[in-house]
Design an enzyme around this catalytic site. Structure first.
Site, PDB file in Angstrom:
ATOM      1  N   PHE A 286      -9.352  19.204   2.326  1.00  0.00           N
ATOM      2  CA  PHE A 286     -10.130  19.074   3.562  1.00  0.00           C
ATOM      3  C   PHE A 286      -9.461  19.796   4.730  1.00  0.00           C
ATOM      4  CE2 PHE A 286      -7.316  15.493   4.471  1.00  0.00           C
ATOM      5  CZ  PHE A 286      -7.269  15.439   5.852  1.00  0.00           C
TER       6      PHE A 286
ATOM      7  N   ASP B 115       2.386  -1.623  -4.556  1.00  0.00           N
ATOM      8  CA  ASP B 115       0.982  -1.240  -4.674  1.00  0.00           C
ATOM      9  C   ASP B 115       0.404  -1.891  -5.928  1.00  0.00           C
ATOM     10  OD1 ASP B 115      -0.588   1.500  -3.345  1.00  0.00           O
ATOM     11  OD2 ASP B 115      -1.499   0.506  -5.075  1.00  0.00           O
TER      12      ASP B 115
ATOM     13  N   ALA C 264      -9.253   7.099  19.125  1.00  0.00           N
ATOM     14  CA  ALA C 264      -8.513   8.373  19.020  1.00  0.00           C
ATOM     15  C   ALA C 264      -9.178   9.255  17.963  1.00  0.00           C
ATOM     16  CB  ALA C 264      -7.050   8.108  18.661  1.00  0.00           C
TER      17      ALA C 264
ATOM     18  N   GLY D 291       0.849  -1.206   0.000  1.00  0.00           N
ATOM     19  CA  GLY D 291       0.000   0.000   0.000  1.00  0.00           C
ATOM     20  C   GLY D 291       0.873   1.239   0.000  1.00  0.00           C
TER      21      GLY D 291
ATOM     22  N   CYS E 286     -10.506   9.725   7.035  1.00  0.00           N
ATOM     23  CA  CYS E 286     -10.527   8.867   8.232  1.00  0.00           C
ATOM     24  C   CYS E 286     -11.653   9.111   9.229  1.00  0.00           C
ATOM     25  CB  CYS E 286      -9.197   8.996   8.953  1.00  0.00           C
ATOM     26  SG  CYS E 286      -7.845   8.318   7.999  1.00  0.00           S
TER      27      CYS E 286
ATOM     28  N   PRO F 145     -11.896   1.578   3.226  1.00  0.00           N
ATOM     29  CA  PRO F 145     -13.007   2.545   3.115  1.00  0.00           C
ATOM     30  C   PRO F 145     -14.293   2.023   3.746  1.00  0.00           C
ATOM     31  CG  PRO F 145     -12.671   1.402   1.026  1.00  0.00           C
ATOM     32  CD  PRO F 145     -11.596   0.919   1.954  1.00  0.00           C
ATOM     33  N   THR F 146     -15.292   2.884   3.825  1.00  0.00           N
ATOM     34  CA  THR F 146     -16.598   2.441   4.314  1.00  0.00           C
ATOM     35  C   THR F 146     -17.236   1.562   3.239  1.00  0.00           C
ATOM     36  OG1 THR F 146     -16.818   4.512   5.515  1.00  0.00           O
ATOM     37  CG2 THR F 146     -18.838   3.250   5.186  1.00  0.00           C
TER      38      THR F 146
HETATM   39  N1  NAD Z   1      -4.657   9.155   5.333  1.00  0.00           N
HETATM   40  C1  NAD Z   1      -4.434   9.326   6.615  1.00  0.00           C
HETATM   41  O1  NAD Z   1      -4.229  10.433   7.089  1.00  0.00           O
HETATM   42  C2  NAD Z   1      -4.387   8.132   7.548  1.00  0.00           C
HETATM   43  C3  NAD Z   1      -3.839   8.293   8.835  1.00  0.00           C
HETATM   44  C4  NAD Z   1      -3.772   7.194   9.673  1.00  0.00           C
HETATM   45  C5  NAD Z   1      -4.272   5.972   9.236  1.00  0.00           C
HETATM   46  N2  NAD Z   1      -4.824   5.844   8.001  1.00  0.00           N
HETATM   47  C6  NAD Z   1      -5.286   4.521   7.587  1.00  0.00           C
HETATM   48  O2  NAD Z   1      -4.253   3.927   6.796  1.00  0.00           O
HETATM   49  C7  NAD Z   1      -4.830   3.113   5.761  1.00  0.00           C
HETATM   50  C8  NAD Z   1      -4.338   3.603   4.413  1.00  0.00           C
HETATM   51  O3  NAD Z   1      -4.790   4.927   4.221  1.00  0.00           O
HETATM   52  P1  NAD Z   1      -4.276   5.813   3.012  1.00  0.00           P
HETATM   53  O4  NAD Z   1      -4.826   7.179   3.220  1.00  0.00           O
HETATM   54  O5  NAD Z   1      -2.813   5.624   2.852  1.00  0.00           O
HETATM   55  O6  NAD Z   1      -5.043   5.096   1.799  1.00  0.00           O
HETATM   56  P2  NAD Z   1      -4.727   5.204   0.244  1.00  0.00           P
HETATM   57  O7  NAD Z   1      -5.969   4.863  -0.461  1.00  0.00           O
HETATM   58  O8  NAD Z   1      -4.042   6.511  -0.025  1.00  0.00           O
HETATM   59  O9  NAD Z   1      -3.625   4.060  -0.005  1.00  0.00           O
HETATM   60  C9  NAD Z   1      -3.881   2.693   0.051  1.00  0.00           C
HETATM   61  C10 NAD Z   1      -3.147   2.030  -1.103  1.00  0.00           C
HETATM   62  O10 NAD Z   1      -3.251   0.607  -0.957  1.00  0.00           O
HETATM   63  C11 NAD Z   1      -3.284   0.042  -2.258  1.00  0.00           C
HETATM   64  N3  NAD Z   1      -3.791  -1.327  -2.214  1.00  0.00           N
HETATM   65  C12 NAD Z   1      -5.039  -1.765  -1.924  1.00  0.00           C
HETATM   66  N4  NAD Z   1      -5.092  -3.109  -1.943  1.00  0.00           N
HETATM   67  C13 NAD Z   1      -3.843  -3.546  -2.254  1.00  0.00           C
HETATM   68  C14 NAD Z   1      -3.257  -4.828  -2.399  1.00  0.00           C
HETATM   69  N5  NAD Z   1      -3.988  -5.935  -2.225  1.00  0.00           N
HETATM   70  N6  NAD Z   1      -1.951  -4.910  -2.714  1.00  0.00           N
HETATM   71  C15 NAD Z   1      -1.211  -3.785  -2.890  1.00  0.00           C
HETATM   72  N7  NAD Z   1      -1.703  -2.544  -2.738  1.00  0.00           N
HETATM   73  C16 NAD Z   1      -2.998  -2.418  -2.418  1.00  0.00           C
HETATM   74  C17 NAD Z   1      -4.178   0.996  -3.048  1.00  0.00           C
HETATM   75  O11 NAD Z   1      -3.973   0.873  -4.438  1.00  0.00           O
HETATM   76  C18 NAD Z   1      -3.730   2.350  -2.483  1.00  0.00           C
HETATM   77  O12 NAD Z   1      -2.736   2.970  -3.286  1.00  0.00           O
HETATM   78  C19 NAD Z   1      -6.346   3.217   5.946  1.00  0.00           C
HETATM   79  O13 NAD Z   1      -6.764   2.131   6.732  1.00  0.00           O
HETATM   80  C20 NAD Z   1      -6.513   4.505   6.709  1.00  0.00           C
HETATM   81  O14 NAD Z   1      -7.682   4.506   7.472  1.00  0.00           O
HETATM   82  C21 NAD Z   1      -4.866   6.894   7.144  1.00  0.00           C
END
Ligand code: NAD
Length: 460
Positions: free
Chosen positions: A337, A36, A222, A11, A275, A92-93
């Site tokens: 946002f 990814d 949190a 990811g 989030c 996601p939801t």
């Molecule tokens: N964005 C934030 O500020 C934040 C902060 C803390 C925690 N989180 C959590 O972290 C997680 C990721 O959030 P994000 O904002 O980075 O999401 P994002 O959508 O930006 O990134 C997730 C990535 O994972 C990839 N992916 C999905 N399935 C895959 C697979 N099977 N193999 C390889 N890659 C795959 C997607 O293509 C995508 O690029 C979520 O659970 C989110 O709730 C996000």
């Protein structure tokens, strides 16, 4: 070069990219690879135009990319080669079936677990970095244990607490790092291995440990608490507007109580981002699942107040502009946002802009980093929308200026120059309470802040 540890992250998004860049930066003797399924994302990380805007991120990437930090599409081989795997995929939801609109969609996490199982040729530590419902590690463990060989997997929970816009400083100097593990021999060994990574730059007293379920739940809680403070102050802003109290004065008086504290007490158009809403809804779903209806209703109200605040703000624009926006030009300053990010996921700007367009307003959107995402968000919305980065050009000829993101640059604008270029009477709706309202009023604007008396030149 021979690396001391090899770490993989599945990811390459807003969390995976920056968090792994920080590990690579702090641990030059570790090899960090990020994969990814989205090839464009990987290409972007390897290009000068990174897929994520975060202050300071480009500097860290420059120092590490190609040295000990690698972004690649070869998921299969990377799983084979690495024994420590972070999972940072999106959660996601859910939009379909049971729990639609509430529960977390765990399909990406499950697919990742199956990928890890399929391609592994040696035992591994698998670390949940995604935000997940409590007990997800159990599902991961069950999938990972379904293989036939002797390979074993130890699942840890290490939720990410960084915030977009301040990701680099949050990652470099976090309030805490939380590691959840089983209290078994192998669980404690895996925990120690992860502590060793973070201890390279984070003081040990900030690295806290717990059981896996507490760790998974802590991240949801949190975010729910942070969002709840935003909704609490926003609910009071509505009361301030009815009573001539001033929300900034109330927030200051309340926040100086050391038991309460002053953070997250700024009234505005509500929280956005990928989030807060999804994590609260996830918590609501979990509470309902365990038949805790009163608890579910309590947390759901936080989301309801957030929606109410955006509706209230939009209705206020309509009412004060003589109840019609047809063919009026409205300039939106800020679509992200929050400040310092180009991310527009769940941005209040999406809802507010759509509502203005539905009233047949002509909308001009300005933002220093989020115009590309704004255009994607509004794709298919029928109406007159333009995208202009320069705020002075964007606002020229407009009837109203609507501030939706707290970008610092908006505080420093020349509002006299802006006023001179606008249609009259000129309206200013400050959805973030960031400009000098009295000054703008004295220039000639009719000013509508949040949670404060309006400053209007119209005789009542
Ligand atoms: N964005 C934030 O500020 C934040 C902060 C803390 C925690 N989180 C959590 O972290 C997680 C990721 O959030 P994000 O904002 O980075 O999401 P994002 O959508 O930006 O990134 C997730 C990535 O994972 C990839 N992916 C999905 N399935 C895959 C697979 N099977 N193999 C390889 N890659 C795959 C997607 O293509 C995508 O690029 C979520 O659970 C989110 O709730 C996000």
């Amino acid at each position: 070069m021979k690396f001391k540890k090899k770490i993989l992250c599945i990811g390459a998004g807003y969390v995976g990219g920056p968090s792994m860049a920080m590990i690579a930066y702090k641990c030059p003797d570790y090899r960090i690879t990020v994969v990814d399924t989205n090839p464009d994302r990987i290409d972007a990380w390897n290009s000068p135009e990174l897929p994520v805007y975060e202050p300071g991120l480009d500097k860290i990437i420059k120092k590490t990319l190609g040295k000990n930090l690698f972004f690649t599409k070869d998921i299969e081989n990377q799983i084979k080669e690495n024994d420590i795997i972070f999972v940072s995929v999106n959660t996601p939801t859910k939009t379909y079936g049971a729990g639609a609109g509430m529960a977390a969609d765990l399909q990406f996490v499950e697919k990742t677990a199956r990928q890890i199982l399929k391609h592994s040729r040696s035992s591994k530590i698998v670390i949940e970095k995604s935000t997940l419902p409590v007990k997800t590690a159990l599902a991961m463990e069950r999938i990972l244990a379904s293989g036939k060989g002797k390979i074993t997997f130890e699942v840890l929970s290490n939720p990410e607490f960084m915030a977009e816009g301040t990701a680099i400083s949050d990652l470099e100097n976090p309030d805490r790092v939380l590691i959840g593990s089983h209290e078994t021999k192998s669980g404690l060994k895996a925990r120690a291995e992860l502590i060793e990574i973070y201890a390279r730059w984070i003081p040990l007293e900030k690295i806290i440990t717990s059981n896996i379920w507490s760790s998974e739940l802590s991240k949801l809680v949190a975010n729910a608490f942070l969002a709840q403070r935003v909704s609490s102050i926003n609910s009071i802003s509505a009361l301030c507007e009815k009573t001539d109290a001033d929300i900034s004065e109330v927030a200051k008086a309340v926040g100086m109580d050391s038991r309460i504290g002053d953070k997250f007490l700024k009234a505005g158009i509500g929280f956005g981002g990928s989030c807060f809403k999804k994590d609260i809804l996830n918590l609501v779903y979990l509470c309902s699942y365990y038949s805790l209806q009163e608890v579910a209703a309590y947390w759901e109200s936080v989301v309801k107040i957030n929606e109410y605040q955006q509706e209230r703000f939009t209705a206020n624009i309509l009412k004060n502009m003589f109840s019609t926006l047809t063919e009026k030009k409205i300039c939106i300053l800020g679509f992200a946002f929050k400040a310092n990010t180009g991310d527009t996921r769940e941005s209040p700007a999406i809802y507010i802009t759509r509502k203005l367009i539905a009233e047949h307003a002509e909308v001009i959107i300005s933002d220093p980093k989020a115009l590309k995402n704004a255009a994607i968000d509004l794709e298919g919305t029928k109406g007159n929308v333009k995208y202009i980065e320069d705020p002075y050009r964007a606002v020229a000829g407009c009837h109203a200026l609507v501030i939706l993101t707290d970008w610092d640059l908006y505080r420093k604008l020349d509002f006299q120059k802006i006023y001179n270029s606008m249609a009259k009477p000129a309206f200013l709706f400050d959805g973030r309470n960031i400009v000098d309202h009295r000054k703008c009023f004295s220039i000639g604007f009719n000013v509508y802040p949040i949670g404060k008396p309006a400053l209007s030149h119209f005789k009542t």
